[in-house]
Design a protein around this motif. Structure first.
Motif, PDB file in Angstrom:
ATOM      1  N   GLU A  40       0.789  -1.226   0.000  1.00 48.98           N
ATOM      2  CA  GLU A  40       0.000   0.000   0.000  1.00 48.98           C
ATOM      3  C   GLU A  40       0.826   1.284   0.000  1.00 48.98           C
ATOM      4  N   PRO A  41       1.858   1.421   0.855  1.00 50.82           N
ATOM      5  CA  PRO A  41       2.547   2.729   0.933  1.00 50.82           C
ATOM      6  C   PRO A  41       3.245   3.168  -0.343  1.00 50.82           C
ATOM      7  N   GLU A  42       3.519   2.232  -1.278  1.00 51.85           N
ATOM      8  CA  GLU A  42       4.239   2.612  -2.495  1.00 51.85           C
ATOM      9  C   GLU A  42       3.342   2.767  -3.710  1.00 51.85           C
ATOM     10  N   VAL A  43       2.052   2.470  -3.567  1.00 50.54           N
ATOM     11  CA  VAL A  43       1.153   2.463  -4.725  1.00 50.54           C
ATOM     12  C   VAL A  43       1.069   3.833  -5.392  1.00 50.54           C
ATOM     13  N   ASN A  44       0.808   4.888  -4.613  1.00 49.72           N
ATOM     14  CA  ASN A  44       0.612   6.218  -5.205  1.00 49.72           C
ATOM     15  C   ASN A  44       1.845   6.694  -5.966  1.00 49.72           C
ATOM     16  N   PHE A  45       3.025   6.496  -5.373  1.00 50.76           N
ATOM     17  CA  PHE A  45       4.268   6.907  -6.031  1.00 50.76           C
ATOM     18  C   PHE A  45       4.462   6.154  -7.341  1.00 50.76           C
ATOM     19  N   CYS A  46       4.251   4.839  -7.304  1.00 49.72           N
ATOM     20  CA  CYS A  46       4.477   4.019  -8.501  1.00 49.72           C
ATOM     21  C   CYS A  46       3.451   4.318  -9.589  1.00 49.72           C
ATOM     22  N   VAL A  47       2.198   4.493  -9.204  1.00 45.52           N
ATOM     23  CA  VAL A  47       1.157   4.783 -10.197  1.00 45.52           C
ATOM     24  C   VAL A  47       1.420   6.138 -10.854  1.00 45.52           C
ATOM     25  N   GLN A  48       1.833   7.127 -10.065  1.00 46.43           N
ATOM     26  CA  GLN A  48       2.148   8.421 -10.667  1.00 46.43           C
ATOM     27  C   GLN A  48       3.291   8.274 -11.677  1.00 46.43           C
ATOM     28  N   GLY A  49       4.274   7.440 -11.337  1.00 50.03           N
ATOM     29  CA  GLY A  49       5.358   7.177 -12.282  1.00 50.03           C
ATOM     30  C   GLY A  49       4.855   6.525 -13.549  1.00 50.03           C
ATOM     31  N   TYR A  50       3.944   5.573 -13.412  1.00 51.33           N
ATOM     32  CA  TYR A  50       3.375   4.897 -14.583  1.00 51.33           C
ATOM     33  C   TYR A  50       2.619   5.877 -15.477  1.00 51.33           C
ATOM     34  N   ILE A  51       1.847   6.771 -14.873  1.00 52.47           N
ATOM     35  CA  ILE A  51       1.105   7.770 -15.659  1.00 52.47           C
ATOM     36  C   ILE A  51       2.079   8.588 -16.512  1.00 52.47           C
ATOM     37  N   ARG A  52       3.176   8.998 -15.905  1.00 44.77           N
ATOM     38  CA  ARG A  52       4.169   9.801 -16.620  1.00 44.77           C
ATOM     39  C   ARG A  52       4.927   8.975 -17.656  1.00 44.77           C
ATOM     40  N   MET A  53       5.179   7.705 -17.335  1.00 44.24           N
ATOM     41  CA  MET A  53       5.837   6.832 -18.308  1.00 44.24           C
ATOM     42  C   MET A  53       4.979   6.659 -19.554  1.00 44.24           C
ATOM     43  N   ILE A  54       3.690   6.458 -19.366  1.00 45.27           N
ATOM     44  CA  ILE A  54       2.778   6.288 -20.502  1.00 45.27           C
ATOM     45  C   ILE A  54       2.819   7.525 -21.394  1.00 45.27           C
ATOM     46  N   GLU A  55       2.713   8.702 -20.785  1.00 48.16           N
ATOM     47  CA  GLU A  55       2.760   9.943 -21.561  1.00 48.16           C
ATOM     48  C   GLU A  55       4.097  10.089 -22.285  1.00 48.16           C
ATOM     49  N   GLY A  56       5.184   9.776 -21.576  1.00 45.57           N
ATOM     50  CA  GLY A  56       6.509   9.919 -22.168  1.00 45.57           C
ATOM     51  C   GLY A  56       6.767   8.924 -23.291  1.00 45.57           C
ATOM     52  N   LEU A  57       6.302   7.690 -23.111  1.00 48.22           N
ATOM     53  CA  LEU A  57       6.516   6.666 -24.140  1.00 48.22           C
ATOM     54  C   LEU A  57       5.663   6.920 -25.376  1.00 48.22           C
ATOM     55  N   GLU A  58       4.484   7.482 -25.184  1.00 53.95           N
ATOM     56  CA  GLU A  58       3.665   7.853 -26.342  1.00 53.95           C
ATOM     57  C   GLU A  58       4.375   8.920 -27.172  1.00 53.95           C
ATOM     58  N   LYS A  59       4.963   9.903 -26.505  1.00 51.88           N
ATOM     59  CA  LYS A  59       5.714  10.947 -27.217  1.00 51.88           C
ATOM     60  C   LYS A  59       6.949  10.363 -27.894  1.00 51.88           C
ATOM     61  N   LEU A  60       7.633   9.468 -27.173  1.00 53.95           N
ATOM     62  CA  LEU A  60       8.847   8.866 -27.707  1.00 53.95           C
ATOM     63  C   LEU A  60       8.565   8.043 -28.956  1.00 53.95           C
ATOM     64  N   SER A  61       7.449   7.319 -28.953  1.00 50.74           N
ATOM     65  CA  SER A  61       7.101   6.482 -30.108  1.00 50.74           C
ATOM     66  C   SER A  61       6.756   7.329 -31.335  1.00 50.74           C
ATOM     67  N   ARG A  62       6.319   8.558 -31.113  1.00 50.54           N
ATOM     68  CA  ARG A  62       6.054   9.463 -32.237  1.00 50.54           C
ATOM     69  C   ARG A  62       7.343  10.119 -32.735  1.00 50.54           C
ATOM     70  N   LYS A  63       8.296  10.284 -31.825  1.00 40.01           N
ATOM     71  CA  LYS A  63       9.536  10.972 -32.154  1.00 40.01           C
ATOM     72  C   LYS A  63      10.575  10.048 -32.791  1.00 40.01           C
ATOM     73  N   GLU A  64      10.718   8.846 -32.233  1.00 39.99           N
ATOM     74  CA  GLU A  64      11.720   7.901 -32.720  1.00 39.99           C
ATOM     75  C   GLU A  64      11.072   6.939 -33.709  1.00 39.99           C
ATOM     76  N   LYS A  65      11.569   6.881 -34.918  1.00 35.98           N
ATOM     77  CA  LYS A  65      10.927   6.123 -35.994  1.00 35.98           C
ATOM     78  C   LYS A  65      10.941   4.611 -35.759  1.00 35.98           C
ATOM     79  N   ASN A  66      11.841   4.123 -34.911  1.00 37.34           N
ATOM     80  CA  ASN A  66      11.936   2.674 -34.710  1.00 37.34           C
ATOM     81  C   ASN A  66      11.393   2.232 -33.357  1.00 37.34           C
ATOM     82  N   VAL A  67      10.519   3.044 -32.735  1.00 36.73           N
ATOM     83  CA  VAL A  67       9.942   2.703 -31.430  1.00 36.73           C
ATOM     84  C   VAL A  67       8.446   2.469 -31.555  1.00 36.73           C
ATOM     85  N   ILE A  68       7.993   1.338 -31.031  1.00 30.11           N
ATOM     86  CA  ILE A  68       6.562   1.020 -30.935  1.00 30.11           C
ATOM     87  C   ILE A  68       6.227   0.914 -29.453  1.00 30.11           C
ATOM     88  N   PHE A  69       5.234   1.652 -29.013  1.00 29.08           N
ATOM     89  CA  PHE A  69       4.826   1.596 -27.608  1.00 29.08           C
ATOM     90  C   PHE A  69       3.632   0.669 -27.459  1.00 29.08           C
TER      91      PHE A  69
END
Length: 418
Positions: free
Chosen positions: A345-374
């Motif tokens: 329980e104590p680590e859920v909020n921190f990890c989920v917030q990281g996941y939210i940011r990872m999803i946003e970042g990987l979506e941008k990365l997949s649009r920027k880098e031609k050889n990346v599929i998210f």
């Protein structure tokens, strides 16, 4: 007067005796009960070390009837292969077919590398049920004309920078058509416990060293200022009803955690889980983990970017598969709820917030880098209320089948587009 001196003397003796007993009780507690967690230091037996910080399992190990400590970590059920092996490791210590002195690719040969942490190694799953095995079987059904070769460059507790190093050390020479990075969880969850970019075993070795250093340098004054056995006794008495396995996920019986993190740094990030399923909008808006949470995610995205650009140099494509986690599974089984509230329980909020940011970042990365599929697998178990995750991230045969099916769809689309 003599009577008064006698009483004072007795009081002094009793006081000295009590202080002495307190002192020796603290020493005994630290020596025999509150020991440095040497379990984290058995890496010398569990793993061998390649260059830098890349660790792998013992080379040429076949689990099944050995006395190796790893025997207890892998399946003994129907997932044992026809030869009786629970898990096989190549000459480099990876759970993979051999890739030393690999010959050039043949016609219609399609090479895939899977990298990541313990989930990517199919931790605790027998040889015939691994992600690699199930992915291969599905791909062959879809594309029988293709000669698929799947190699595994993953290691227990790895984070993205170890994957990057492994790709540089071994992956480039394998000449893969595709690399699947099934990761993300370790980067953010390890950051909850230790500084960013510190490998798991290294982090615990540093913690253990600091405890020994504190023990050696501590004088009587510091020992009494930090009476660990008193703190342990207080914790034991106040939380004893949580110490035995609970058969309920009743929120009223959970230990109490602060609503916001005490400080944005490892060891001070615990916070109370407000509701299930987690409210992504509320967690996204939190600021109590920043800037540390953002730094952990940015570091992960930099490592993935470096991996993508390395692979682009050999005309290889990177599939970044953000791995599933108990924290985002909905609905949870009753056992998964118990595990979440009891252990994580104590680590859920921190990890989920990281996941939210990872999803946003990987979506941008997949649009920027031609050889990346998210490929977002963070909620791949959505709608399944069975117990698919046994702790905070590890799944089993059925779970790997679900992951393999999703990855097969992505790879199949990729092959068809060529």
């Amino acid at each position: 007067m003599r009577q008064i001196l006698k009483v004072i003397s007795i009081i002094c003796v009793v006081l000295i005796f009590c202080i002495g007993m307190l002192f020796f009780t603290e020493i005994a507690f630290r020596l025999f009960i509150n020991k440095v967690p040497t379990g984290y230091l058995i890496d010398t037996e569990l793993f061998t070390y390649q260059q830098y910080v890349v660790s792998s399992f013992p080379p040429d190990l076949i689990l099944g009837k050995t006395k190796n400590v790893l025997e207890s970590y892998f399946s003994k059920d129907e997932c044992v292969d026809l030869g009786g092996a629970k898990a096989r490791f190549n000459s480099y210590g990876f759970r993979s077919p051999e890739f030393k002195n690999l010959p050039p690719k043949k016609k219609n040969e399609f090479r895939i590398i899977i990298t990541g942490g313990s989930v990517a190694t199919s931790w605790a799953v027998g040889e015939s049920c691994t992600l690699d095995k199930q992915l291969y079987e599905r791909l062959k059904l879809r594309h029988p004309e293709v000669n698929f070769k799947i190699f595994n460059l993953a290691g227990a507790a790895w984070i993205s920078f170890q994957e990057l190093i492994a790709i540089q050390l071994f992956g480039i020479n394998i000449d893969p058509d595709l690399v699947i990075a099934l990761d993300g969880f370790n980067d953010i969850q390890h950051a909850y416990h230790m500084p960013i970019n510190l490998s798991y075993s290294n982090g615990h070795i540093v913690n253990a060293f600091n405890r020994y250093k504190d023990w050696i340098s501590a004088g009587p004054q510091q020992l009494f200022r930090d009476l660990k056995f008193i703190a342990y006794l207080k914790s034991f008495l106040t939380t004893r009803k949580y110490r035995k396995p609970s058969q309920t996920s009743d929120q009223s019986k959970r230990p109490k955690y602060p609503k916001t993190a005490f400080k944005p740094e490892p060891g001070k990030l615990a916070s109370e889980l407000q509701s299930l399923p987690v409210d992504l909008n509320v967690i996204k808006a939190r600021t109590d983990f920043d800037p540390y949470n953002r730094q952990a995610v940015e570091n992960y995205l930099k490592n993935i970017t470096c991996m993508a650009r390395s692979l682009d140099s050999i005309d290889s494509t990177l599939i970044v598969a953000l791995q599933p986690t108990l924290f985002l599974k909905n609905p949870l089984s009753e056992q998964e709820k118990i595990n979440l509230y009891k252990y994580y329980e104590p680590e859920v909020n921190f990890c989920v917030q990281g996941y939210i940011r990872m999803i946003e970042g990987l979506e941008k990365l997949s649009r920027k880098e031609k050889n990346v599929i998210f490929c977002d697998l963070s909620r791949v178990f959505e709608g399944d209320n069975s117990t698919l995750i046994g702790d905070n991230v590890h799944t089993h045969k059925v779970g790997y089948g679900i992951i393999a099916e999703r990855l097969t769809n992505v790879i199949s689309d990729y092959i068809s587009s060529k």
